[in-house]
Design a protein around this motif. Structure first.
Motif, PDB file in Angstrom:
ATOM      1  N   ARG A  51       0.805  -1.226   0.000  1.00 42.75           N
ATOM      2  CA  ARG A  51       0.000   0.000   0.000  1.00 42.75           C
ATOM      3  C   ARG A  51       0.838   1.275   0.000  1.00 42.75           C
ATOM      4  O   ARG A  51       0.301   2.367  -0.132  1.00 42.75           O
ATOM      5  N   GLY A  52       2.137   1.132   0.153  1.00 48.58           N
ATOM      6  CA  GLY A  52       3.007   2.294   0.054  1.00 48.58           C
ATOM      7  C   GLY A  52       2.955   3.242   1.228  1.00 48.58           C
ATOM      8  O   GLY A  52       3.239   4.429   1.083  1.00 48.58           O
ATOM      9  N   TRP A  53       2.614   2.749   2.412  1.00 43.60           N
ATOM     10  CA  TRP A  53       2.590   3.607   3.598  1.00 43.60           C
ATOM     11  C   TRP A  53       4.017   3.939   4.029  1.00 43.60           C
ATOM     12  O   TRP A  53       4.924   3.110   3.932  1.00 43.60           O
ATOM     13  N   ALA A  54       4.201   5.135   4.537  1.00 37.30           N
ATOM     14  CA  ALA A  54       5.480   5.506   5.136  1.00 37.30           C
ATOM     15  C   ALA A  54       5.572   4.871   6.526  1.00 37.30           C
ATOM     16  O   ALA A  54       4.549   4.677   7.201  1.00 37.30           O
ATOM     17  N   PRO A  55       6.771   4.533   7.004  1.00 39.57           N
ATOM     18  CA  PRO A  55       6.908   3.957   8.346  1.00 39.57           C
ATOM     19  C   PRO A  55       6.293   4.834   9.435  1.00 39.57           C
ATOM     20  O   PRO A  55       5.689   4.324  10.383  1.00 39.57           O
ATOM     21  N   GLY A  56       6.418   6.163   9.283  1.00 41.30           N
ATOM     22  CA  GLY A  56       5.830   7.056  10.281  1.00 41.30           C
ATOM     23  C   GLY A  56       4.320   6.938  10.347  1.00 41.30           C
ATOM     24  O   GLY A  56       3.718   7.045  11.421  1.00 41.30           O
ATOM     25  N   ASP A  57       3.680   6.715   9.197  1.00 47.24           N
ATOM     26  CA  ASP A  57       2.229   6.534   9.172  1.00 47.24           C
ATOM     27  C   ASP A  57       1.832   5.219   9.842  1.00 47.24           C
ATOM     28  O   ASP A  57       0.851   5.158  10.585  1.00 47.24           O
TER      29      ASP A  57
END
Length: 215
Positions: free
Chosen positions: A79-85
């Motif tokens: 899904r391409g989420w950033a680690p911070g998200d």
């Protein structure tokens, strides 16, 4: 006219090809405006940590925040989420005592709203007990990553210089072996028991770097 038809045909083909591709990554817009400067700073650093040190990051999300490993990997890889998200979604979930997937689903309905708005909607407002619990969770994460900090401490961490096990301590705040640091008490890591006289009584293996070999 021929040029116009060619342009329309090319556009149609491009759209058809795009529609035929599998729906993979939805890149989440990384919005760290939570309304609290300390939290925003930590989220930026945690995002950097997750990109640099994937395995420890995933282990933290699954081991401490209770997110299923399959969910964490799906968010990061498909899904391409950033680690911070990923971190903040699971952090909100832990503060509220709900599954991380519930926060993920709610965020994906309107990712443009930003995490600050979503947290407020779910009852985590700056200054509230739940928000303080969220901050304590971040401090605990840094502790487990080898860089203990305090809530609201004004600090900036560069993970390129302080990677896993290279901070001021590790899980539980226990010092890690590594290059000796300047310590007025003489507690350089890795010096215990290396040579007679380090324990103050000449007993190898019991020293801590403080003695001079005198009784």
């Amino acid at each position: 006219m021929k040029a116009l038809r060619a342009t329309v045909l090319a556009a149609s083909l491009g759209w058809a090809m795009a529609c035929s591709l599998p729906a993979i990554a939805q890149t989440v817009g990384y919005n760290i405006r939570t309304g609290d400067v300390w939290v925003d700073t930590r989220l930026g650093e945690i995002n950097d940590y997750g990109r640099r040190y994937r395995d420890p990051f995933v282990s933290e999300m699954t081991g401490y925040y209770g997110a299923p490993r399959s969910l964490v990997l799906d968010l990061l890889d498909r899904r391409g989420w950033a680690p911070g998200d990923v971190y903040f979604a699971c952090s909100i979930a832990r503060a509220l005592g709900i599954p991380c997937v519930d926060v993920v689903q709610r965020y994906e309905r309107n990712p443009g709203q930003g995490w600050g708005n979503l947290a407020k909607q779910m009852g985590i407002k700056p200054g509230s007990p739940a928000f303080h619990a969220l901050k304590k969770g971040a401090a605990g994460t840094y502790d487990r990553w080898g860089y203990p900090i305090r809530v609201d401490q004004r600090i900036s961490v560069d993970w390129s210089k302080h990677g896993p096990g290279q901070g001021k301590g590790a899980a539980g705040g226990k010092p890690q072996a590594g290059p000796a640091r300047n310590d007025p008490a003489g507690h350089g890591p890795g010096n215990a028991g290396k040579g007679p006289g380090n324990g103050g009584k000449g007993n190898p293996g019991k020293g801590n770097g403080k003695g001079n070999g005198r009784d």
